[in-house]
Design a protein around this motif. Structure first.
Motif, short mmCIF file in Angstrom:
data_model
loop_
_atom_site.label_atom_id
_atom_site.label_comp_id
_atom_site.label_asym_id
_atom_site.label_seq_id
_atom_site.Cartn_x
_atom_site.Cartn_y
_atom_site.Cartn_z
N GLY A 16 31.02 85.77 85.67
CA GLY A 16 30.06 86.54 86.45
C GLY A 16 29.13 85.67 87.27
N SER A 17 28.22 86.35 87.96
CA SER A 17 27.27 85.67 88.84
C SER A 17 25.85 86.10 88.52
CB SER A 17 27.58 86.00 90.31
OG SER A 17 28.87 85.60 90.68
N THR A 19 21.60 85.21 90.07
CA THR A 19 20.70 84.44 90.92
C THR A 19 19.33 84.37 90.27
OG1 THR A 19 21.83 84.95 92.99
CG2 THR A 19 19.53 84.30 93.14
N ARG A 66 29.92 75.67 91.96
CA ARG A 66 29.62 76.97 91.33
C ARG A 66 28.15 77.38 91.54
NH1 ARG A 66 29.79 77.61 86.04
NH2 ARG A 66 29.28 75.42 85.54
N HIS A 81 21.62 80.09 92.86
CA HIS A 81 22.72 81.04 92.91
C HIS A 81 23.85 80.51 92.04
CE1 HIS A 81 20.63 82.71 96.44
NE2 HIS A 81 20.50 81.46 96.84
N MET A 82 24.20 81.26 91.02
CA MET A 82 25.19 80.81 90.05
C MET A 82 26.39 81.76 90.07
SD MET A 82 22.65 79.87 86.88
CE MET A 82 22.21 81.58 86.60
N GLN A 83 27.57 81.19 90.11
CA GLN A 83 28.79 81.99 90.08
C GLN A 83 29.79 81.33 89.15
OE1 GLN A 83 30.16 82.27 94.11
NE2 GLN A 83 30.80 80.14 94.21
N SER A 84 30.85 82.08 88.83
CA SER A 84 31.89 81.59 87.92
C SER A 84 31.26 81.03 86.65
CB SER A 84 32.74 80.52 88.61
OG SER A 84 33.33 81.03 89.79
N LEU A 85 30.36 81.79 86.09
CA LEU A 85 29.60 81.31 84.93
C LEU A 85 30.49 81.14 83.71
CD1 LEU A 85 26.37 83.34 85.58
CD2 LEU A 85 26.48 80.86 85.30
#
Length: 121
Positions: A16-17, A19, A66, A81-85
């Protein structure tokens, strides 16, 4: 006294992502460096990203590709901004600020926020 207040943390599924935001009262007219840090359970405090007054950014290898750091100067708000956690991203995330340029290893931050918890499962 400069204040930094983080928000946006929470629980998120793997992949998930999220922010994170950090609102600051710091004066952003001159040279400055702002950064994001994290500390996971049983892990060392880790610097993961920084940004300077020119908009130049650096990101730790552990999150490169990421995570992205950005700053809205008008809103005095720093973002992560965080993605592919991943589960290993679970940590308390905090922001920090100081005057002067950024030096990945050498910058000593004058001001730090209390942090916001991110849990990935």
């Amino acid at each position: 006294q400069v204040q930094l207040v983080e928000s946006g943390g929470g629980s998120v599924q793997v992949g998930g992502s999220l922010t994170l935001s950090c609102v600051t009262t710091a004066n952003l007219d001159g040279a400055y460096c702002m950064g994001w840090f994290r500390q996971g359970p049983g892990k060392e405090h880790e610097k993961i990203a920084d940004i300077d007054s020119y908009g130049s950014t650096s990101v730790a290898d552990s999150v490169k590709g990421r995570f992205t750091i950005s700053l809205d100067n008008a809103k005095k708000t720093l973002y992560l901004h965080m993605q592919s956690l991943k589960p290993e991203d679970t940590a308390m995330y905090s922001c920090a600020a100081t005057g002067g340029p950024c030096d990945w290893l050498g910058t000593e931050y004058s001001y730090r926020g209390q942090g916001t918890q991110v849990t990935v499962s």
